[in-house]
Design an enzyme around this catalytic site. Sequence first.
Site, PDB file in Angstrom:
ATOM      1  N   HIS A 364       0.793  -1.232   0.000  1.00 30.91           N
ATOM      2  CA  HIS A 364       0.000   0.000   0.000  1.00 30.91           C
ATOM      3  C   HIS A 364       0.818   1.272   0.000  1.00 30.91           C
ATOM      4  O   HIS A 364       0.258   2.359   0.131  1.00 30.91           O
ATOM      5  CB  HIS A 364      -0.925   0.048   1.226  1.00 30.91           C
ATOM      6  CG  HIS A 364      -2.185  -0.744   1.057  1.00 30.91           C
ATOM      7  ND1 HIS A 364      -3.308  -0.228   0.461  1.00 30.91           N
ATOM      8  CD2 HIS A 364      -2.482  -2.013   1.396  1.00 30.91           C
ATOM      9  CE1 HIS A 364      -4.266  -1.153   0.453  1.00 30.91           C
ATOM     10  NE2 HIS A 364      -3.784  -2.250   1.018  1.00 30.91           N
ATOM     11  N   LYS A 556      -9.028  14.186   3.563  1.00 30.71           N
ATOM     12  CA  LYS A 556      -8.169  13.005   3.626  1.00 30.71           C
ATOM     13  C   LYS A 556      -7.247  13.216   4.822  1.00 30.71           C
ATOM     14  O   LYS A 556      -7.219  14.317   5.378  1.00 30.71           O
ATOM     15  CB  LYS A 556      -7.340  12.856   2.344  1.00 30.71           C
ATOM     16  CG  LYS A 556      -6.645  14.158   1.915  1.00 30.71           C
ATOM     17  CD  LYS A 556      -5.858  14.017   0.619  1.00 30.71           C
ATOM     18  CE  LYS A 556      -6.691  13.940  -0.618  1.00 30.71           C
ATOM     19  NZ  LYS A 556      -6.596  12.698  -1.343  1.00 30.71           N
ATOM     20  N   ARG A 557      -6.492  12.199   5.230  1.00 35.46           N
ATOM     21  CA  ARG A 557      -5.532  12.416   6.310  1.00 35.46           C
ATOM     22  C   ARG A 557      -4.607  13.583   5.953  1.00 35.46           C
ATOM     23  O   ARG A 557      -4.296  13.800   4.785  1.00 35.46           O
ATOM     24  CB  ARG A 557      -4.712  11.131   6.549  1.00 35.46           C
ATOM     25  CG  ARG A 557      -5.490  10.020   7.241  1.00 35.46           C
ATOM     26  CD  ARG A 557      -5.975  10.434   8.614  1.00 35.46           C
ATOM     27  NE  ARG A 557      -4.880  10.564   9.547  1.00 35.46           N
ATOM     28  CZ  ARG A 557      -4.629   9.704  10.533  1.00 35.46           C
ATOM     29  NH1 ARG A 557      -5.423   8.665  10.747  1.00 35.46           N
ATOM     30  NH2 ARG A 557      -3.602   9.877  11.347  1.00 35.46           N
ATOM     31  N   LYS A 562       0.437  14.530   0.794  1.00 32.70           N
ATOM     32  CA  LYS A 562      -0.864  14.825   0.190  1.00 32.70           C
ATOM     33  C   LYS A 562      -1.011  16.314  -0.147  1.00 32.70           C
ATOM     34  O   LYS A 562      -1.913  16.718  -0.853  1.00 32.70           O
ATOM     35  CB  LYS A 562      -1.994  14.373   1.120  1.00 32.70           C
ATOM     36  CG  LYS A 562      -2.094  12.839   1.246  1.00 32.70           C
ATOM     37  CD  LYS A 562      -3.159  12.433   2.249  1.00 32.70           C
ATOM     38  CE  LYS A 562      -3.299  10.939   2.473  1.00 32.70           C
ATOM     39  NZ  LYS A 562      -4.011  10.223   1.391  1.00 32.70           N
ATOM     40  N   THR A 664      -8.563   6.588  -2.699  1.00 27.49           N
ATOM     41  CA  THR A 664      -9.930   6.129  -2.958  1.00 27.49           C
ATOM     42  C   THR A 664     -10.880   7.313  -2.836  1.00 27.49           C
ATOM     43  O   THR A 664     -11.963   7.298  -3.420  1.00 27.49           O
ATOM     44  CB  THR A 664     -10.359   5.025  -1.971  1.00 27.49           C
ATOM     45  OG1 THR A 664     -10.018   5.444  -0.642  1.00 27.49           O
ATOM     46  CG2 THR A 664      -9.681   3.707  -2.297  1.00 27.49           C
ATOM     47  N   LYS A 668     -14.452   8.381  -4.874  1.00 26.90           N
ATOM     48  CA  LYS A 668     -15.732   8.769  -4.270  1.00 26.90           C
ATOM     49  C   LYS A 668     -16.196  10.111  -4.811  1.00 26.90           C
ATOM     50  O   LYS A 668     -17.377  10.298  -5.135  1.00 26.90           O
ATOM     51  CB  LYS A 668     -15.597   8.870  -2.743  1.00 26.90           C
ATOM     52  CG  LYS A 668     -15.253   7.564  -2.053  1.00 26.90           C
ATOM     53  CD  LYS A 668     -14.970   7.834  -0.569  1.00 26.90           C
ATOM     54  CE  LYS A 668     -14.071   6.774   0.008  1.00 26.90           C
ATOM     55  NZ  LYS A 668     -13.467   7.213   1.291  1.00 26.90           N
TER      56      LYS A 668
HETATM   57  C1  LIG Z   1     -12.122   7.442   1.523  1.00 24.48           C
HETATM   58  C2  LIG Z   1     -11.651   7.871   2.847  1.00 24.48           C
HETATM   59  C3  LIG Z   1     -10.297   8.122   3.061  1.00 24.48           C
HETATM   60  C4  LIG Z   1      -9.270   8.000   1.958  1.00 24.48           C
HETATM   61  O1  LIG Z   1      -9.144   9.222   1.290  1.00 24.48           O
HETATM   62  P1  LIG Z   1      -7.921   9.520   0.295  1.00 24.48           P
HETATM   63  O2  LIG Z   1      -8.334  10.795  -0.342  1.00 24.48           O
HETATM   64  O3  LIG Z   1      -7.880   8.390  -0.687  1.00 24.48           O
HETATM   65  O4  LIG Z   1      -6.703   9.631   1.113  1.00 24.48           O
HETATM   66  C5  LIG Z   1      -9.899   8.539   4.314  1.00 24.48           C
HETATM   67  N1  LIG Z   1     -10.775   8.688   5.321  1.00 24.48           N
HETATM   68  C6  LIG Z   1     -12.086   8.468   5.144  1.00 24.48           C
HETATM   69  C7  LIG Z   1     -13.015   8.669   6.299  1.00 24.48           C
HETATM   70  C8  LIG Z   1     -12.578   8.035   3.919  1.00 24.48           C
HETATM   71  O5  LIG Z   1     -13.879   7.798   3.775  1.00 24.48           O
END
Ligand SMILES: *Cc1c(COP(=O)(O)O)cnc(C)c1O
Length: 818
Positions: A364, A556-557, A562, A664, A668
């Site tokens: 990952h 995101k985190r 990022k 991911t 979304k």
């Molecule tokens: C989808 C999701 C992530 C992942 O987000 P990335 O933009 O891919 O880093 C992190 N936290 C939550 C709560 C999510 O639903």
Amino acid sequence: MTNTLVQNESINKVEEIKDSILEHLCFNLGKSPRIATLHDWYMATAYAARERMMRNFVSYTEKMQNKKLKIVGYLSAEFLMGPHLGNALINLGIENETKKAVEQLGINLNDVLEQEEEPGLGNGGLGRLAACYLDSLATLQVPSVGYGIRYEFGIFDQTIRDGWQVEVTDKWLRNGNPWEIVKPELNYTVKLGGHTESYTDDKGNYRVKWMAESEIKGIAYDTPVPGYKNGVTGILRLWKSEAVESFDFHAFDKGDYYGAVHEKVFSENISKVLYPNDVSDEGKRLRLSQQYFFVSCSLQNAFHILNLRGLSIEEFPESMTFQLNDTHPSIAIAELMRLLIDEHQVSWDKAWDMTKRTFAYTNHTLLPEALEKWSLPLFAHVLPRPLEIIYEINSRFLLTIRDKYPGDEDRVKRMSIIDERGNKSVRMAHLATIGSHAINGVSALHTKLLKQDVLHDFYELEPEIFFNVTNGVTPRRWIKLYNPRLASLVTTHIGEGWVNHLETDLIKLEQYANDASFQQAWHDVKRQNKTDLADLIQTVVGTKVNPDSLFDIQVKRIHEYKRQHLNVLYIAHLYNRIKQKRAEGIVPRTFIFGGKAAPGYFMAKLIIKLINSVAETVNNDPEVNGLIKVVFFPDFNVKNGAHVYKAADLSEQISTAGKEASGTGNMKFAMNGALTIGTFDGANIEIMECVGEENFFLFGLHAAEVAETKANGYWPYDIYNNDQELKQVIDMIQSGVFSHGDTNVFKPFVDSLLNVDPFLVFKDFRAYVECQEKVSAAYANQKVWTKMSILNVARMGMFSSDRSIKDYCENIWKVAHG
Ligand SMILES: *Cc1c(COP(=O)(O)O)cnc(C)c1O
């Protein structure tokens, strides 16, 4: 069926659900409707939904006794499931009936759903991926068990005080958890510490006995996972640690009562708390113990299932296959070897063959600092017997390398499981790779880079065991449940097949991309979603935002790779332009951020502070006059994500190229109608290929250029000096424009960028600004923007986690799917 029949059936269902809720309210909660709180109603509704899943659960478990079916064990230290109730109702196909049932009881279903506290048993993308995969496994009728840890405290709740992140313990179990079923009879003993002793058994075989310092017990807690309208319920099996009765026999021998209690406390602590670090982890004894604990319980449970099915030990690899979700569970390779050799008297060669056929490993991360390593002394202290087995695996493996590459001792050192440089350590990615029959990356670029860099030597050795499985997300939760307006618009036009056939059906939307009335309806859906989010922001943050402005969202985190700070620098740049009366071309925008920083990650926390400081300055400056607004939405999690993804116009996916394995969140957003501004990184590339370059805002260096820039010596200070607008932005931050004149608070931030800029923020700044200008120009034409949005959604079919799971089934697990 005639319509009346359908109607009658539905009315019966409503009655049935209502009765069930009332029964649970009485028998499980001991309350009458008159005194029931909203939380009681939530619990009763949850039990009513769970009851409907349990019949399937039992029959599915029976089905798993069928010897011929291979069971997939998904081993993951994290499962970020999100609230269960809404999803259960969707997958059971009873959301409308339940809505009516609770309404007849005088309650609003949304208020009930709001009561559920999400089990935050994951940090971010990796844990959420595991949750999407469980949904798809059940939907595709693949016999499977998700194995993990029942953390008593999940990821902390984030609050913001004076602009800084403050962590609050996540007491998600405090009001009870109606979804789990404890299985006390499924309990296993796990050894820790101590030493080993060898002996010769009565047949003359060399044997090893692990004389553990302590033993802990793992108890199974099962959560049903419903498939989408298919009568299947899968299992999430999480282990809770408990002390065994005679918790520390050695300490008791010596009369060391307090020492013994200390050990007992340690054992009970194993499943206490999730480590809140999403990328790298320092060598913590408790974390290593957690990993070994859940993996050992899961494998022992696999032997139990094998036994129940009447299969022999030799049939293990045909009976179950285990996917390692990153290296966190990779100690499973040594543990299966140990169980086979020490507990089941299987020979080494046979055990090794079985082990390799059992495991597959998903990598990952490409970040070198995130590749899991354990210091050798720590490992030896906690897991003496597994370490011996790792040594033996390694020495046999290195023999084959020396055999294949005579004289290439550099290669031997590079490939060894033990890193002999400096303080010796165990490289978990090497253990996972050597012990698996398949290794996969999570996007096309990521897999390519794995083969090229991180696992290059292993790829050269066995190229045929490397695969790509691009991540996906479940359309049940992320579209149907969390974007009901869009879901219903889509269903009206192309039918509801898309919910579990996204790959083939979503594309049918393309024919409406130019349809003016469809465009209008599409635009209205987004506009209403934005109004909902604007209301929520007003309530939670107290900032008033304009739903007609461009909603530009990065959730995101928080991590330097990022690059939330690249986004912030752009905002500061816009602010600077407004102050200098150069605001022409700026479209009204609302910048929304959300995400948690690891509690020990100073720079990430400083970035949160900077976002909040810029927000305070910009939002309160009368000269800005509301043209741009900045919001930090606290405590980003799945439950809050429900309101965020669907309301985005623009999705920020701006990681340094080569650093984001897949992402991911990018999926979304795009499948909910946001356009993406993104780098050539992770799954962004595949998203762009699918939706079309003309419907995607691409900018910045490519992965190879990033590597080249660094190799040639990168001087961020020169970029700062040569870009007047960038210089002004950095000087503003440094001089206290956003911090009430305080020139100290952001000094570490500015210094880091000027001197090191490890993620090339300065290098990509100009390209980002120019790309954002293209975004603004495009947004000014709402018709064209809406058409792009429709095309994005129509072409996102491949990013369903159903497609990912089918890839795993066909290429890696070799199991059938529905
Ligand atoms: C989808 C999701 C992530 C992942 O987000 P990335 O933009 O891919 O880093 C992190 N936290 C939550 C709560 C999510 O639903």
